[in-house]
Write a protein that holds these residues in place. Sequence first.
Motif, PDB file in Angstrom:
ATOM      1  N   UNK A  78      -9.794  -3.133   8.134  1.00  0.00           N
ATOM      2  CA  UNK A  78     -10.915  -3.603   8.956  1.00  0.00           C
ATOM      3  C   UNK A  78     -10.835  -2.895  10.300  1.00  0.00           C
ATOM      4  N   UNK A  79     -11.926  -2.229  10.669  1.00  0.00           N
ATOM      5  CA  UNK A  79     -12.038  -1.608  11.981  1.00  0.00           C
ATOM      6  C   UNK A  79     -12.449  -2.705  12.952  1.00  0.00           C
ATOM      7  N   UNK A  80     -11.564  -3.090  13.859  1.00  0.00           N
ATOM      8  CA  UNK A  80     -11.812  -4.225  14.736  1.00  0.00           C
ATOM      9  C   UNK A  80     -12.922  -3.962  15.741  1.00  0.00           C
ATOM     10  N   UNK A  81     -13.125  -2.715  16.133  1.00  0.00           N
ATOM     11  CA  UNK A  81     -14.178  -2.395  17.101  1.00  0.00           C
ATOM     12  C   UNK A  81     -15.569  -2.619  16.517  1.00  0.00           C
ATOM     13  N   UNK A  82     -15.755  -2.261  15.257  1.00  0.00           N
ATOM     14  CA  UNK A  82     -17.090  -2.352  14.656  1.00  0.00           C
ATOM     15  C   UNK A  82     -17.225  -3.505  13.662  1.00  0.00           C
ATOM     16  N   UNK A  83     -16.095  -3.999  13.141  1.00  0.00           N
ATOM     17  CA  UNK A  83     -16.135  -5.023  12.102  1.00  0.00           C
ATOM     18  C   UNK A  83     -16.339  -4.458  10.707  1.00  0.00           C
ATOM     19  N   UNK A  84     -16.443  -3.134  10.597  1.00  0.00           N
ATOM     20  CA  UNK A  84     -16.646  -2.508   9.291  1.00  0.00           C
ATOM     21  C   UNK A  84     -15.378  -2.578   8.462  1.00  0.00           C
ATOM     22  N   UNK A  85     -15.567  -2.750   7.151  1.00  0.00           N
ATOM     23  CA  UNK A  85     -14.454  -2.758   6.201  1.00  0.00           C
ATOM     24  C   UNK A  85     -14.396  -1.392   5.534  1.00  0.00           C
ATOM     25  N   UNK A  86     -13.205  -0.854   5.432  1.00  0.00           N
ATOM     26  CA  UNK A  86     -12.979   0.410   4.748  1.00  0.00           C
ATOM     27  C   UNK A  86     -12.149   0.082   3.501  1.00  0.00           C
ATOM     28  N   UNK A  87     -12.697   0.402   2.327  1.00  0.00           N
ATOM     29  CA  UNK A  87     -11.957   0.233   1.079  1.00  0.00           C
ATOM     30  C   UNK A  87     -11.278   1.559   0.780  1.00  0.00           C
ATOM     31  N   UNK A  88      -9.961   1.565   0.799  1.00  0.00           N
ATOM     32  CA  UNK A  88      -9.189   2.760   0.468  1.00  0.00           C
ATOM     33  C   UNK A  88      -8.735   2.612  -0.975  1.00  0.00           C
ATOM     34  N   UNK A  89      -9.319   3.435  -1.834  1.00  0.00           N
ATOM     35  CA  UNK A  89      -9.104   3.364  -3.273  1.00  0.00           C
ATOM     36  C   UNK A  89      -8.174   4.506  -3.670  1.00  0.00           C
ATOM     37  N   UNK A  90      -6.986   4.160  -4.124  1.00  0.00           N
ATOM     38  CA  UNK A  90      -6.026   5.190  -4.528  1.00  0.00           C
ATOM     39  C   UNK A  90      -6.512   5.803  -5.841  1.00  0.00           C
ATOM     40  N   UNK A  91      -6.621   7.123  -5.850  1.00  0.00           N
ATOM     41  CA  UNK A  91      -7.094   7.861  -7.028  1.00  0.00           C
ATOM     42  C   UNK A  91      -6.248   7.489  -8.243  1.00  0.00           C
ATOM     43  N   UNK A  92      -6.908   7.090  -9.298  1.00  0.00           N
ATOM     44  CA  UNK A  92      -6.196   6.726 -10.524  1.00  0.00           C
ATOM     45  C   UNK A  92      -5.586   7.981 -11.151  1.00  0.00           C
ATOM     46  N   UNK A  93      -4.497   7.779 -11.862  1.00  0.00           N
ATOM     47  CA  UNK A  93      -3.815   8.891 -12.520  1.00  0.00           C
ATOM     48  C   UNK A  93      -4.303   8.992 -13.963  1.00  0.00           C
ATOM     49  N   UNK A  94      -5.562   9.389 -14.107  1.00  0.00           N
ATOM     50  CA  UNK A  94      -6.169   9.582 -15.417  1.00  0.00           C
ATOM     51  C   UNK A  94      -7.004  10.855 -15.354  1.00  0.00           C
ATOM     52  N   UNK A  95      -7.222  11.512 -16.453  1.00  0.00           N
ATOM     53  CA  UNK A  95      -7.921  12.801 -16.426  1.00  0.00           C
ATOM     54  C   UNK A  95      -9.278  12.764 -15.720  1.00  0.00           C
ATOM     55  N   UNK A  96     -10.119  11.757 -16.010  1.00  0.00           N
ATOM     56  CA  UNK A  96     -11.432  11.727 -15.369  1.00  0.00           C
ATOM     57  C   UNK A  96     -11.307  11.621 -13.849  1.00  0.00           C
TER      58      UNK A  96
END
Length: 187
Positions: free
Chosen positions: A87-105
């Motif tokens: 959560x960016x406290x200055x703006x209130x925006x949420x950032x979803x950090x999605x770890x790249x899956x270890x699959x071919x696609x």
Amino acid sequence: MSSELSGLLARIMALLDAAGIPFMVAGSFASTAHGMPRTTQDLDLVIDPPGPAAVDALVRAMTKEQYYVDADAARDAMSRRSMFNVIDLASGWKIDLIVCKDRPFSRSEFARRAPITLLGVPVFVASAEDTVVAKLEWSKLALLRDVVATGASRRRRGEGVFTFSSAQRASREPANEGVGDGEPGGA
């Protein structure tokens, strides 16, 4: 609003770069970048950390005055290749950090990311095709959650388990049968 988002994007990109974590913009921001505007209140970023130390460096760089991030959730997401939130406290925006899956696609999707300038900030973005495929994948998961929740609700009310006989009958009918003739399901 645009300058607020531009600042947020620039700060997050700088933190990821400093931690040595490759990334790509995904989700609604990627849809918008490809000309499919979507309203959102979060920023989805797929990240591909070279290891747990990079995630730890990223979390340490996010000061408590500027961001809310749970270090344990970040480490867990790295080990399970899932997602954690910032959560960016200055703006209130949420950032979803999605770890790249270890699959071919997922690996090929990440390899297809393209450099663009978004809100005046140089970033990498998921391809238009991969953005659509990801949306379909997420919607399928949401649909499955809805089905499971509906079944659980029926059990709590004592209504028993699902029977799909009506749905099976409907799936064998032509898509437009009954439309406009006053029959159930018709207009």
